[in-house]
Design a protein around this motif. Structure first.
Motif, mmCIF file in Angstrom:
data_model
loop_
_atom_site.group_PDB
_atom_site.id
_atom_site.type_symbol
_atom_site.label_atom_id
_atom_site.label_comp_id
_atom_site.label_asym_id
_atom_site.label_seq_id
_atom_site.Cartn_x
_atom_site.Cartn_y
_atom_site.Cartn_z
ATOM 1 N N TRP A 316 28.168 56.842 46.313
ATOM 2 C CA TRP A 316 29.275 56.257 45.557
ATOM 3 C C TRP A 316 29.893 55.015 46.200
ATOM 4 O O TRP A 316 30.273 54.084 45.464
ATOM 5 N N PRO A 317 30.028 54.900 47.541
ATOM 6 C CA PRO A 317 30.562 53.647 48.078
ATOM 7 C C PRO A 317 29.714 52.428 47.700
ATOM 8 O O PRO A 317 30.235 51.320 47.514
ATOM 9 N N HIS A 318 28.422 52.648 47.562
ATOM 10 C CA HIS A 318 27.533 51.544 47.196
ATOM 11 C C HIS A 318 27.692 51.196 45.716
ATOM 12 O O HIS A 318 27.561 50.022 45.331
ATOM 13 N N ASN A 319 27.984 52.188 44.891
ATOM 14 C CA ASN A 319 28.328 51.887 43.496
ATOM 15 C C ASN A 319 29.567 50.996 43.428
ATOM 16 O O ASN A 319 29.604 50.012 42.682
ATOM 17 N N GLU A 320 30.572 51.338 44.228
ATOM 18 C CA GLU A 320 31.810 50.551 44.210
ATOM 19 C C GLU A 320 31.580 49.146 44.752
ATOM 20 O O GLU A 320 32.178 48.170 44.277
ATOM 21 N N LEU A 321 30.707 49.032 45.743
ATOM 22 C CA LEU A 321 30.390 47.724 46.321
ATOM 23 C C LEU A 321 29.688 46.827 45.303
ATOM 24 O O LEU A 321 29.962 45.620 45.223
ATOM 25 N N LEU A 322 28.812 47.406 44.506
ATOM 26 C CA LEU A 322 28.148 46.621 43.468
ATOM 27 C C LEU A 322 29.153 46.122 42.433
ATOM 28 O O LEU A 322 29.119 44.942 42.037
ATOM 29 N N ILE A 323 30.041 46.997 41.988
ATOM 30 C CA ILE A 323 31.045 46.584 41.006
ATOM 31 C C ILE A 323 31.933 45.480 41.567
ATOM 32 O O ILE A 323 32.117 44.421 40.952
ATOM 33 N N ALA A 324 32.506 45.729 42.748
ATOM 34 C CA ALA A 324 33.512 44.814 43.292
ATOM 35 C C ALA A 324 32.931 43.448 43.639
ATOM 36 O O ALA A 324 33.562 42.411 43.390
ATOM 37 N N SER A 325 31.734 43.425 44.215
ATOM 38 C CA SER A 325 31.153 42.129 44.592
ATOM 39 C C SER A 325 30.830 41.299 43.362
ATOM 40 O O SER A 325 31.055 40.076 43.340
ATOM 41 N N MET A 326 30.312 41.942 42.307
ATOM 42 C CA MET A 326 30.033 41.197 41.074
ATOM 43 C C MET A 326 31.329 40.754 40.398
ATOM 44 O O MET A 326 31.400 39.659 39.812
ATOM 45 N N MET A 327 32.371 41.564 40.499
ATOM 46 C CA MET A 327 33.651 41.204 39.903
ATOM 47 C C MET A 327 34.252 39.989 40.604
ATOM 48 O O MET A 327 34.773 39.076 39.946
ATOM 49 N N ILE A 328 34.156 39.957 41.932
ATOM 50 C CA ILE A 328 34.677 38.794 42.654
ATOM 51 C C ILE A 328 33.852 37.553 42.317
ATOM 52 O O ILE A 328 34.397 36.448 42.149
ATOM 53 N N TYR A 329 32.536 37.730 42.198
ATOM 54 C CA TYR A 329 31.706 36.583 41.818
ATOM 55 C C TYR A 329 32.093 36.070 40.435
ATOM 56 O O TYR A 329 32.197 34.852 40.215
ATOM 57 N N ARG A 330 32.323 36.989 39.491
ATOM 58 C CA ARG A 330 32.775 36.569 38.162
ATOM 59 C C ARG A 330 34.051 35.731 38.244
ATOM 60 O O ARG A 330 34.197 34.710 37.574
ATOM 61 N N ASP A 331 34.975 36.173 39.089
ATOM 62 C CA ASP A 331 36.298 35.550 39.126
ATOM 63 C C ASP A 331 36.363 34.287 39.979
ATOM 64 O O ASP A 331 37.262 33.461 39.794
ATOM 65 N N THR A 332 35.441 34.136 40.941
ATOM 66 C CA THR A 332 35.531 33.018 41.886
ATOM 67 C C THR A 332 34.320 32.100 41.876
ATOM 68 O O THR A 332 34.412 30.967 42.363
ATOM 69 N N GLN A 333 33.193 32.597 41.415
ATOM 70 C CA GLN A 333 31.907 31.881 41.479
ATOM 71 C C GLN A 333 31.511 31.561 42.923
ATOM 72 O O GLN A 333 30.697 30.672 43.178
#
Length: 403
Positions: A316-333
């Motif tokens: 599960w920590p790796h699931n959260e890491l996938l979500i959060a890293s892609m979310m930051i990329y979406r928001d910051t590029q």
């Protein structure tokens, strides 16, 4: 369109295939067609190894299959799975004689086994009922969700005594404190409630703001470059014993995207940046530079963690890491976070994913090899973190490709 469009489309193709494998694994092997609800103690192939049922996962499973309907459209087998878990909870998992507190585990046919002081069973019951209401309009479900939502708030804030009679984990005259899990999980519950129950938007807006304030006022420690699981009532450090120094990187990363969702909802760029820093501290402190993957627990002072499983790799920590890293990329590029996503995804493909039987191994040793015999589910693992991750990453990539 994003300059990494082709790369993102490749990620998305894999994510959608993996989601189908995970969903089918649980539909085929987990659903109890005799008593209702879901079994989660399954081995690698999906064979049942314990019939005790996790109440957390009755709610989590009901939410997952309801959310699948929300994202991809209604399918009868998804609705049936969600309804089975909702009905099982309503019939067996609520302690009616103790203020509607919920059990933690029950037998296959619903006899109570264990009650815990924590409110997470109630939290997953709330999001399950809210999400099911969102796709079916069944009014009783949102009423159930609202009642559970308020019960959690009252218990977490000491407004009522626990009707089960269970006291705090430690003797309060000796030691009291705050747990990060309370505001962060309640923030996520609030986000689901707000989306599914817009009628009570003002309440949810106020509660979400309160959760974020609590996280950053008390638990976030920039001077230590971490976010602590447990602090004193006023946020004071408790460095003389192990529990006061515990950092759970996966938990912090999950918390970061809960806060990022809130920041996006309110347009609060300052809050979003704080959530990104929270992520950065957790990733930098938790990523295993020798074997890859996130360590489960670390000590903020670099001292020996007390938990035996501290250097294991859990799904599960790796699931959260996938979500959060892609979310930051979406928001910051910022390509740093796309690189983190890519590195994490490659690690997960290598060590967690099991295309032969579907779903992910739950528990790995530090070197990335599954504990033996390998399992796909337990009291704490079932159809929730992985399908939620895959659905969210799929949607995040859609958002990025559409800009």
């Amino acid at each position: 369109m994003d300059k990494h469009a082709e790369q993102l489309k490749e990620y998305q193709k894999w994510v959608r295939e993996e989601l189908e494998r995970s969903v089918n694994f649980w539909l085929k092997n987990g659903m109890d067609h005799e008593h209702g609800g879901v079994y989660t103690c399954l081995d690698r192939t999906g064979k049942l190894f314990s019939t005790d049922k996790s109440v957390w996962f009755q709610g989590r499973c009901a939410w997952t299959f309801s959310y699948l309907c929300h994202v991809y459209g209604k399918k009868q087998e998804w609705l049936d799975a969600a309804k089975s878990c909702l009905d099982f909870m309503e019939k067996y998992c609520i302690n009616r004689e103790a203020g509607d507190r919920m059990y933690f585990t029950v037998t296959a046919d619903g006899k109570p086994l264990r009650q815990r002081r924590y409110c997470f069973s109630e939290g997953f019951y709330a999001i399950a009922n809210a999400e099911y209401y969102g796709v079916t309009g069944e009014k009783e479900c949102i009423e159930r969700a609202r009642r559970a939502y308020e019960l959690i708030y009252q218990l977490n804030n000491g407004l009522i005594k626990d009707p089960t009679g269970m006291g705090p984990k430690t003797i309060p005259e000796t030691r009291t404190g705050r747990a990060l899990a309370d505001p962060m999980i309640y923030l996520n519950i609030t986000a689901v409630m707000r989306r599914c129950d817009p009628e009570n938007n003002a309440l949810y807006e106020a509660r979400a703001k309160e959760c974020c304030e609590t996280i950053f006022k008390y638990h976030f420690k920039p001077e230590l470059k971490c976010t602590l699981e447990t602090v004193g009532m006023n946020g004071e450090l408790q460095m003389d014993y192990t529990a006061g120094r515990v950092v759970n990187p996966g938990h912090d990363i999950e918390c970061s995207w809960f806060v990022m969702e809130q920041a996006k909802h309110t347009g609060d760029e300052e809050l979003r940046k704080k959530a990104q820093t929270l992520f950065d501290y957790a990733y930098e402190g938790g990523w295993d530079k020798e074997y890859g993957g996130l360590l489960y627990f670390i000590d903020c002072k670099g001292l020996p963690p007390e938990a035996y499983e501290h250097d294991m790799k859990l799904w599960w920590p790796h699931n959260e890491l996938l979500i959060a890293s892609m979310m930051i990329y979406r928001d910051t590029q910022d390509e740093k976070y796309l690189k983190i996503f890519d590195e994490t995804l490659e690690y997960c493909k290598k060590v967690f994913s099991d295309p032969e039987y579907g779903d992910w191994y739950g528990y790995l040793r530090r070197d990335g090899k599954p504990t033996e015999p390998a399992c796909k589910g337990s009291t704490f693992k079932g159809p929730f973190h992985l399908p939620r991750c895959l659905m969210m990453v799929d949607q995040l990539i859609d958002e990025i490709l559409a800009r």
